[in-house]
Design a protein around this motif. Structure first.
Motif, PDB file in Angstrom:
ATOM      1  N   ARG A  88       9.348   9.598  -3.359  1.00  0.00           N
ATOM      2  CA  ARG A  88       8.144   9.549  -2.524  1.00  0.00           C
ATOM      3  C   ARG A  88       8.133   8.300  -1.661  1.00  0.00           C
ATOM      4  NH1 ARG A  88       4.729  12.079  -6.788  1.00  0.00           N
ATOM      5  NH2 ARG A  88       4.306   9.993  -7.551  1.00  0.00           N
ATOM      6  N   PHE A  89       8.566   7.198  -2.260  1.00  0.00           N
ATOM      7  CA  PHE A  89       8.582   5.963  -1.480  1.00  0.00           C
ATOM      8  C   PHE A  89       9.524   6.097  -0.285  1.00  0.00           C
ATOM      9  CE2 PHE A  89      10.164   1.834  -0.236  1.00  0.00           C
ATOM     10  CZ  PHE A  89       8.985   1.130  -0.046  1.00  0.00           C
ATOM     11  N   LYS A  90      10.695   6.612  -0.548  1.00  0.00           N
ATOM     12  CA  LYS A  90      11.676   6.738   0.532  1.00  0.00           C
ATOM     13  C   LYS A  90      11.160   7.677   1.623  1.00  0.00           C
ATOM     14  CE  LYS A  90      14.961   7.422  -2.470  1.00  0.00           C
ATOM     15  NZ  LYS A  90      16.190   7.638  -3.230  1.00  0.00           N
ATOM     16  N   ALA A  91      10.543   8.768   1.186  1.00  0.00           N
ATOM     17  CA  ALA A  91      10.023   9.721   2.167  1.00  0.00           C
ATOM     18  C   ALA A  91       8.929   9.072   3.019  1.00  0.00           C
ATOM     19  CB  ALA A  91       9.469  10.947   1.448  1.00  0.00           C
ATOM     20  N   HIS A  92       8.010   8.381   2.366  1.00  0.00           N
ATOM     21  CA  HIS A  92       6.946   7.694   3.116  1.00  0.00           C
ATOM     22  C   HIS A  92       7.539   6.681   4.081  1.00  0.00           C
ATOM     23  CE1 HIS A  92       3.764   9.548   1.060  1.00  0.00           C
ATOM     24  NE2 HIS A  92       3.701   8.786  -0.005  1.00  0.00           N
ATOM     25  N   PHE A  93       8.480   5.911   3.565  1.00  0.00           N
ATOM     26  CA  PHE A  93       9.052   4.838   4.372  1.00  0.00           C
ATOM     27  C   PHE A  93       9.747   5.410   5.603  1.00  0.00           C
ATOM     28  CE2 PHE A  93      12.116   1.653   5.645  1.00  0.00           C
ATOM     29  CZ  PHE A  93      11.414   0.464   5.481  1.00  0.00           C
ATOM     30  N   ARG A  94      10.548   6.421   5.378  1.00  0.00           N
ATOM     31  CA  ARG A  94      11.322   6.962   6.498  1.00  0.00           C
ATOM     32  C   ARG A  94      10.434   7.660   7.515  1.00  0.00           C
ATOM     33  NH1 ARG A  94      15.973   8.504   2.522  1.00  0.00           N
ATOM     34  NH2 ARG A  94      17.299   6.666   2.807  1.00  0.00           N
ATOM     35  N   SER A  95       9.368   8.273   7.032  1.00  0.00           N
ATOM     36  CA  SER A  95       8.540   8.991   7.998  1.00  0.00           C
ATOM     37  C   SER A  95       7.638   8.046   8.788  1.00  0.00           C
ATOM     38  CB  SER A  95       7.710  10.060   7.288  1.00  0.00           C
ATOM     39  OG  SER A  95       6.766   9.442   6.449  1.00  0.00           O
ATOM     40  N   ARG A  96       7.372   6.883   8.258  1.00  0.00           N
ATOM     41  CA  ARG A  96       6.411   6.028   8.954  1.00  0.00           C
ATOM     42  C   ARG A  96       7.008   4.809   9.642  1.00  0.00           C
ATOM     43  NH1 ARG A  96       1.600   5.937   4.517  1.00  0.00           N
ATOM     44  NH2 ARG A  96       1.876   8.087   3.859  1.00  0.00           N
ATOM     45  N   LEU A 112       0.841  -1.205   0.000  1.00  0.00           N
ATOM     46  CA  LEU A 112       0.000   0.000   0.000  1.00  0.00           C
ATOM     47  C   LEU A 112       0.878   1.258   0.000  1.00  0.00           C
ATOM     48  CD1 LEU A 112      -2.777  -1.108   2.518  1.00  0.00           C
ATOM     49  CD2 LEU A 112      -3.041  -0.792   0.069  1.00  0.00           C
ATOM     50  N   LEU A 113       2.001   1.165   0.671  1.00  0.00           N
ATOM     51  CA  LEU A 113       2.934   2.294   0.691  1.00  0.00           C
ATOM     52  C   LEU A 113       3.454   2.561  -0.724  1.00  0.00           C
ATOM     53  CD1 LEU A 113       4.042   3.907   3.178  1.00  0.00           C
ATOM     54  CD2 LEU A 113       6.144   2.615   2.907  1.00  0.00           C
ATOM     55  N   ALA A 114       3.743   1.488  -1.453  1.00  0.00           N
ATOM     56  CA  ALA A 114       4.205   1.636  -2.833  1.00  0.00           C
ATOM     57  C   ALA A 114       3.116   2.290  -3.687  1.00  0.00           C
ATOM     58  CB  ALA A 114       4.603   0.286  -3.401  1.00  0.00           C
ATOM     59  N   ILE A 115       1.883   1.903  -3.455  1.00  0.00           N
ATOM     60  CA  ILE A 115       0.773   2.512  -4.202  1.00  0.00           C
ATOM     61  C   ILE A 115       0.703   4.007  -3.914  1.00  0.00           C
ATOM     62  CG2 ILE A 115      -1.753   2.657  -4.287  1.00  0.00           C
ATOM     63  CD1 ILE A 115      -1.805  -0.374  -4.178  1.00  0.00           C
ATOM     64  N   GLU A 116       0.878   4.342  -2.640  1.00  0.00           N
ATOM     65  CA  GLU A 116       0.819   5.758  -2.284  1.00  0.00           C
ATOM     66  C   GLU A 116       1.954   6.542  -2.936  1.00  0.00           C
ATOM     67  OE1 GLU A 116      -1.122   6.161   2.066  1.00  0.00           O
ATOM     68  OE2 GLU A 116       0.662   4.912   1.920  1.00  0.00           O
ATOM     69  N   ALA A 117       3.108   5.885  -3.077  1.00  0.00           N
ATOM     70  CA  ALA A 117       4.237   6.568  -3.694  1.00  0.00           C
ATOM     71  C   ALA A 117       4.037   6.709  -5.198  1.00  0.00           C
ATOM     72  CB  ALA A 117       5.528   5.797  -3.410  1.00  0.00           C
ATOM     73  N   LEU A 118       3.254   5.830  -5.740  1.00  0.00           N
ATOM     74  CA  LEU A 118       3.027   5.782  -7.188  1.00  0.00           C
ATOM     75  C   LEU A 118       1.976   6.786  -7.608  1.00  0.00           C
ATOM     76  CD1 LEU A 118       4.318   3.798  -9.106  1.00  0.00           C
ATOM     77  CD2 LEU A 118       2.413   2.260  -8.748  1.00  0.00           C
ATOM     78  N   ASP A 119       1.007   6.933  -6.756  1.00  0.00           N
ATOM     79  CA  ASP A 119      -0.183   7.682  -7.114  1.00  0.00           C
ATOM     80  C   ASP A 119      -0.386   8.723  -6.019  1.00  0.00           C
ATOM     81  OD1 ASP A 119      -2.566   8.532  -7.996  1.00  0.00           O
ATOM     82  OD2 ASP A 119      -3.694   6.739  -7.470  1.00  0.00           O
ATOM     83  N   LEU A 120      -0.391   9.975  -6.426  1.00  0.00           N
ATOM     84  CA  LEU A 120      -0.494  11.026  -5.409  1.00  0.00           C
ATOM     85  C   LEU A 120      -1.745  10.881  -4.556  1.00  0.00           C
ATOM     86  CD1 LEU A 120       0.833  14.180  -7.230  1.00  0.00           C
ATOM     87  CD2 LEU A 120       1.823  12.974  -5.291  1.00  0.00           C
ATOM     88  N   GLY A 121      -2.800  10.438  -5.175  1.00  0.00           N
ATOM     89  CA  GLY A 121      -4.032  10.296  -4.411  1.00  0.00           C
ATOM     90  C   GLY A 121      -4.199   8.901  -3.854  1.00  0.00           C
ATOM     91  N   ASN A 170      10.661  10.391  -9.124  1.00  0.00           N
ATOM     92  CA  ASN A 170       9.519  10.810  -8.310  1.00  0.00           C
ATOM     93  C   ASN A 170       8.991   9.669  -7.451  1.00  0.00           C
ATOM     94  OD1 ASN A 170       9.312  13.460  -8.915  1.00  0.00           O
ATOM     95  ND2 ASN A 170       7.845  13.185 -10.604  1.00  0.00           N
ATOM     96  N   TYR A 171       8.818   8.535  -8.096  1.00  0.00           N
ATOM     97  CA  TYR A 171       8.316   7.371  -7.354  1.00  0.00           C
ATOM     98  C   TYR A 171       9.266   7.010  -6.227  1.00  0.00           C
ATOM     99  CZ  TYR A 171       7.580   2.451  -6.213  1.00  0.00           C
ATOM    100  OH  TYR A 171       7.413   1.265  -5.530  1.00  0.00           O
ATOM    101  N   LEU A 172      10.558   6.925  -6.556  1.00  0.00           N
ATOM    102  CA  LEU A 172      11.529   6.493  -5.550  1.00  0.00           C
ATOM    103  C   LEU A 172      11.628   7.494  -4.405  1.00  0.00           C
ATOM    104  CD1 LEU A 172      14.315   5.124  -7.925  1.00  0.00           C
ATOM    105  CD2 LEU A 172      12.709   3.798  -6.542  1.00  0.00           C
ATOM    106  N   LEU A 175      -3.484   1.061 -12.231  1.00  0.00           N
ATOM    107  CA  LEU A 175      -2.194   1.706 -12.494  1.00  0.00           C
ATOM    108  C   LEU A 175      -1.275   0.853 -13.371  1.00  0.00           C
ATOM    109  CD1 LEU A 175      -1.484   2.969  -8.852  1.00  0.00           C
ATOM    110  CD2 LEU A 175      -2.246   4.351 -10.778  1.00  0.00           C
ATOM    111  N   THR A 176      -1.840  -0.185 -14.001  1.00  0.00           N
ATOM    112  CA  THR A 176      -1.012  -1.135 -14.748  1.00  0.00           C
ATOM    113  C   THR A 176      -0.031  -0.462 -15.701  1.00  0.00           C
ATOM    114  OG1 THR A 176      -2.815  -2.706 -14.685  1.00  0.00           O
ATOM    115  CG2 THR A 176      -1.078  -3.145 -16.247  1.00  0.00           C
ATOM    116  N   VAL A 177      -0.538   0.477 -16.494  1.00  0.00           N
ATOM    117  CA  VAL A 177       0.312   1.087 -17.525  1.00  0.00           C
ATOM    118  C   VAL A 177       1.506   1.780 -16.887  1.00  0.00           C
ATOM    119  CG1 VAL A 177       0.378   2.770 -19.391  1.00  0.00           C
ATOM    120  CG2 VAL A 177      -1.660   1.366 -19.039  1.00  0.00           C
ATOM    121  N   LEU A 178       1.226   2.559 -15.865  1.00  0.00           N
ATOM    122  CA  LEU A 178       2.303   3.281 -15.178  1.00  0.00           C
ATOM    123  C   LEU A 178       3.327   2.308 -14.582  1.00  0.00           C
ATOM    124  CD1 LEU A 178       3.503   5.879 -14.014  1.00  0.00           C
ATOM    125  CD2 LEU A 178       1.950   5.654 -12.073  1.00  0.00           C
ATOM    126  N   ILE A 179       2.826   1.269 -13.938  1.00  0.00           N
ATOM    127  CA  ILE A 179       3.728   0.294 -13.309  1.00  0.00           C
ATOM    128  C   ILE A 179       4.639  -0.332 -14.352  1.00  0.00           C
ATOM    129  CG2 ILE A 179       3.820  -1.908 -12.065  1.00  0.00           C
ATOM    130  CD1 ILE A 179       1.110  -1.117 -10.794  1.00  0.00           C
TER     131      ILE A 179
END
Lengths: 407, 208
Positions: B150-158, B47-56, B146-148, B117-121
Motif C-alpha cells: 500500500r505504501f508503494k502504491a500510494h507513493f508511486r501514484s502521488r 501521513l502517507l505511512a499512516i494511510e498505508a497502515l490503516d485503511l481508513g 500489505n503495508y509495504l 496504532l501503537t500495537v500494530l506499529i
C-alpha cells in the motif's frame, strides 16, 4: 530513607535510587517524595543480562545521548549529543538500517565517581533494534515527564543548529552576510521569533570537567523549562496570503515579503558583526533597512526602465558560467540600485534564495554603502531579480511600471 | 520600506483562534515564514505511512482534526490535500508555504493517530526485525506485505517520478526501506514526548 523510581517498558527498565533533600521537611510527608539526589541508576536492557549501572554522571550522559539520538533517528541529521566528545560516558550510533549501538564507557560497576571514565575499563557495547531503542527512549521520556524525580535534570528539545550540520564553523561565517538580508526581510515574523530564547548550543565540554562537575553543566531548570515549553506570547506568522503582493513574475517562491517597518529595528543587529569598513564586508541590517526604506525612490518610468536594462545586463554579465546551471530552483531577490545603476542592497525573498546567494553574482556586484556617505538620501530604484534554474536572469521593477509606490 | 504595500496583517483571524493543543509544540527559531522543505516533505510522508497502515487513514486524519478541535486549520478534504501538496515531491505540488501552525496541526493529528496504532506499529517492526535477521523476504509476511504494498502504491501514484528524490527511490527495495524508516519514526511519535520529538526534529539543521 532511599527512594526508588522505576520506569518500565518491555525491553528496557530504568531503576533510579536516591534520596530527597533532607532540608526539605515537606518532602518527608509527601506520599511520593521528591527524589532530588541520585545515588544509583540502573538500566536493564532485554539484550543484556547485567544492568548498566552508574552514578549521576553516567545517568546524565545516558539520558543526553538517548535524547539526542532519538532526534537524530527522526531527522537523520547527526545530533551532537548522541555521539559527542570523548568526555561523554554514553554514546549511541547507527550501525545499520535497523541497529543502533549503545556504547557505555566504564559502565557495569561505576559505584563511585572516583573511577575515572575512559580508564582501562573496556566499554560495554549493546546493539539495539529500533523497537528496543524506542523503549529506552520512552523510559527516559517517562523519567523526564516525572516531576518528582530529579526535576533539576532537564534536557531541552531543540533543533540541531545549522552549524553542526556541516560540522565546521566555516559555513556559519559564510552564512552571515546572506542572513543579514533575510533577517531584515522576515520583518514582523522574524522579530517575533527572535524573542524566543535562542537555542543554546552547548559547546563541547572540557574533558576533565565531565565526571566531577557534570551536574552543573546541564542543570538549568529555569532556562531549560522556558525553552522547551516556550509560552510565546508573540504571534506565529500568519498564513501567507500570496495575493498580498502583485508580483510581475510568475516565478516560484510563494513566500510573500511581509515587511513591517516598525519592527524592523528589533531585528538583531548583533548578527551583522562586521562593520562595513572594508569593501568586502556586508552592510549591516540597519543600513540595509535604510536602503530599502529610502523615501527617495526613482519613479519616472523612463528612468526605471533604463536602470532595469542596465541592471539586467550587469547581473547577466557577472553571473559566472559555472554557477549558472547549478540552481535547483529559481532564486528571487529584491535589489535596490542607485541612479547610476550600482547595486546598493539586496535581500533574498525566500529562504532558498538566502541559502544560495553565493551562487548569484549579487555579492560581487554589491557596492559598499559605507563608502558613499549619503546613501539614504540618494534616489534608488527597486527591482525584483530572478535567477531561474535554467540560467536566465529576469529583472523587473519591484513596484511595476507606472505607479508610485504607495507609502 | 513602503511597508503598507506588502504587509500581511498580523491579526488574521486564524492567528487568534489558535487551538490550545498546538501550544504543546514550541515555535522553532527559524527566520522565515513557513516550514522548511524537509519538514513539508516529512509531514506528508508520515501521513502517507499512516494511510498505508490503516485503511481508513485519510478519513482518520479528518476525523482527528475534528476531534482535536483543529477544524479551523484542517478544514476539509480539499484543504487537507492542499496542505499536503506543499510537499515538493508531490505530482500536484503547489508552491505554497506550509505555515508553522498548519504544520503543527498535521503533526498533532499524525501523532494522535500513531498512538492509536501503537500495537500494530510495534508488531510490524518486530516482524520486520525477525524477517530481516533470518533473511526471509518481507513479502512472506502478509501483514507486512500489505503495508509495504500500500505504501508503494500510494507513493508511486502521488509523487512525481521526475523529482530527483523520487528518481532515486526507483526500486521496490528502496521504497520498502523508506516505508520501514517511516514506520520506525511513527513508533517514536507514539511515545510520551513523541509528538514534541518529532516536531523538533523537523527543524534540525534549519536553525541558527
Amino acid at each position: 530513607m532511599n527512594i526508588q523510581r522505576k520506569y518500565s517498558l518491555p525491553n528496557c527498565t530504568l531503576l533510579l535510587e536516591g534520596i530527597s533533600d533532607p532540608n526539605n521537611a515537606a518532602a518527608a510527608m509527601d506520599m511520593r517524595p521528591l527524589l532530588s539526589f541520585l545515588l544509583n541508576a540502573e538500566c536493564y536492557l532485554s539484550s543484556l543480562t547485567q544492568p548498566l549501572t552508574g552514578d549521576r554522571a553516567f545517568f546524565e550522559s545516558l539520558v543526553k545521548a538517548v535524547s539526542g539520538y532519538a532526534q537524530e533517528f527522526l531527522s537523520k541529521i547527526p545530533h551532537p549529543e548522541a555521539h559527542s566528545e570523548e568526555s561523554s560516558l554514553v554514546k549511541l550510533q547507527k550501525i545499520d538500517k535497523n541497529r543502533h549501538r549503545l556504547t557505555v564507557y566504564s559502565g557495569g560497576q561505576v559505584q563511585s565517581a572516583q573511577i575515572r571514565p575512559n580508564s582501562a575499563q573496556a566499554p560495554i557495547q549493546v546493539d539495539l533494534t529500533t523497537v528496543q531503542l524506542f523503549d529506552l527512549v520512552e523510559a527516559v521520556d517517562q523519567f523526564f515527564a516525572d516531576s518528582q524525580t530529579l526535576p533539576d535534570l532537564v534536557i531541552p528539545l531543540q533543533p540541531v543548529s545549522k552549524r553542526y550540520v556541516v560540522g565546521s564553523g566555516a559555513l556559519s561565517k559564510q552564512v552571515v552576510p546572506a542572513t543579514v538580508g533575510v533577517s531584515a526581510l522576515a520583518g514582523a515574523a522574524a522579530a517575533a521569533f527572535f524573542l524566543v530564547p535562542v537555542p543554546e548550543v552547548r559547546p563541547p565540554q572540557p574533558k576533565t570537567q565531565e565526571p566531577a562537575t557534570s551536574s552543573e553543566t546541564t542543570i538549568n531548570p529555569t532556562t531549560a523549562a522556558n525553552s522547551t515549553t516556550t509560552p510565546t506570547p508573540t504571534p506565529t506568522p500568519p498564513e501567507a496570503s500570496p495575493t498580498a503582493e502583485t508580483t510581475p513574475t510568475t516565478q516560484a517562491t510563494a513566500t510573500p515579503t511581509t515587511e513591517a517597518s516598525p519592527t524592523a529595528e528589533t531585528t538583531p543587529t548583533t548578527q551583522a558583526t562586521t562593520t562595513p569598513t572594508t569593501a568586502a564586508s556586508p552592510p549591516s541590517v540597519s543600513e540595509l533597512e535604510a536602503v530599502f526604506n529610502s523615501t527617495n525612490e526613482i519613479t519616472v518610468d523612463s528612468e526605471v526602465r533604463q536602470l532595469n536594462g542596465k541592471l539586467r545586463d550587469e547581473v547577466d554579465k557577472a553571473w559566472s558560467k559555472d554557477t549558472r546551471k547549478s540552481l535547483d530552483e529559481d532564486l528571487v531577490f529584491r535589489v535596490a540600485v542607485a541612479g547610476d545603476g550600482t547595486v546598493i542592497g539586496y535581500k533574498a525573498v525566500s529562504k532558498t534564495a538566502n541559502d544560495y546567494v553565493s551562487k548569484t553574482p549579487l555579492p560581487q556586484l554589491l557596492y559598499n554603502p559605507a563608502t558613499r556617505n549619503n546613501v539614504n538620501s540618494e534616489p534608488i530604484a527597486q527591482y525584483r531579480v530572478v535567477f531561474t534554474n535554467k540560467g536566465v536572469v529576469q529583472v523587473s521593477p519591484w513596484w511595476g511600471y507606472g505607479r508610485k509606490p504607495s507609502r | 520600506m513602503n511597508a503598507s504595500v506588502s504587509v500581511t496583517p498580523l491579526n488574521s483571524p486564524s492567528d487568534h483562534s489558535m487551538p490550545l493543543i498546538l501550544d504543546s509544540l514550541p515555535d522553532p527559531a527559524i527566520d522565515e515564514r513557513g516550514c522548511p522543505r524537509r519538514a513539508k516533505l516529512q509531514i506528508d510522508l508520515i501521513l502517507l505511512a499512516i494511510e498505508a497502515l490503516d485503511l481508513g487513514g485519510s478519513e482518520a486524519i479528518l476525523a482527528f482534526a475534528e476531534e482535536l478541535d483543529l477544524k479551523a486549520i484542517v478544514k476539509n478534504r480539499v484543504n487537507l490535500w492542499r496542505l499536503r501538496s506543499s510537499n515538493p515531491l508531490r505530482k500536484a505540488h503547489v508552491r505554497r508555504p506550509l505555515s508553522i501552525m498548519e504544520a503543527k496541526a498535521l503533526v498533532v493529528i499524525a501523532c494522535y493517530i500513531a498512538r492509536r496504532l501503537t500495537v500494530l506499529i510495534r508488531q510490524l517492526l518486530l516482524i520486520y526485525q525477525q524477517m530481516s535477521d533470518k533473511q526471509i523476504p518481507l513479502e512472506q509476511n502478509l501483514r507486512l506485505a500489505n503495508y509495504l504494498e500500500r505504501f508503494k502504491a500510494h507513493f508511486r501514484s502521488r509523487m512525481h517520478h521526475r523529482r530527483s528524490v523520487v528518481l532515486a527511490l526507483n526500486s521496490d527495495e528502496k521504497l520498502n526501506q523508506l516505508a520501514m524508516d517511516l514506520l520506525g519514526q511513527l513508533l517514536f511519535c507514539t511515545g510520551t514526548s513523541g509528538m514534541q520529538r518529532f516536531w523538533i526534529s523537523l527543524f534540525d539543521g534549519e536553525v541558527e
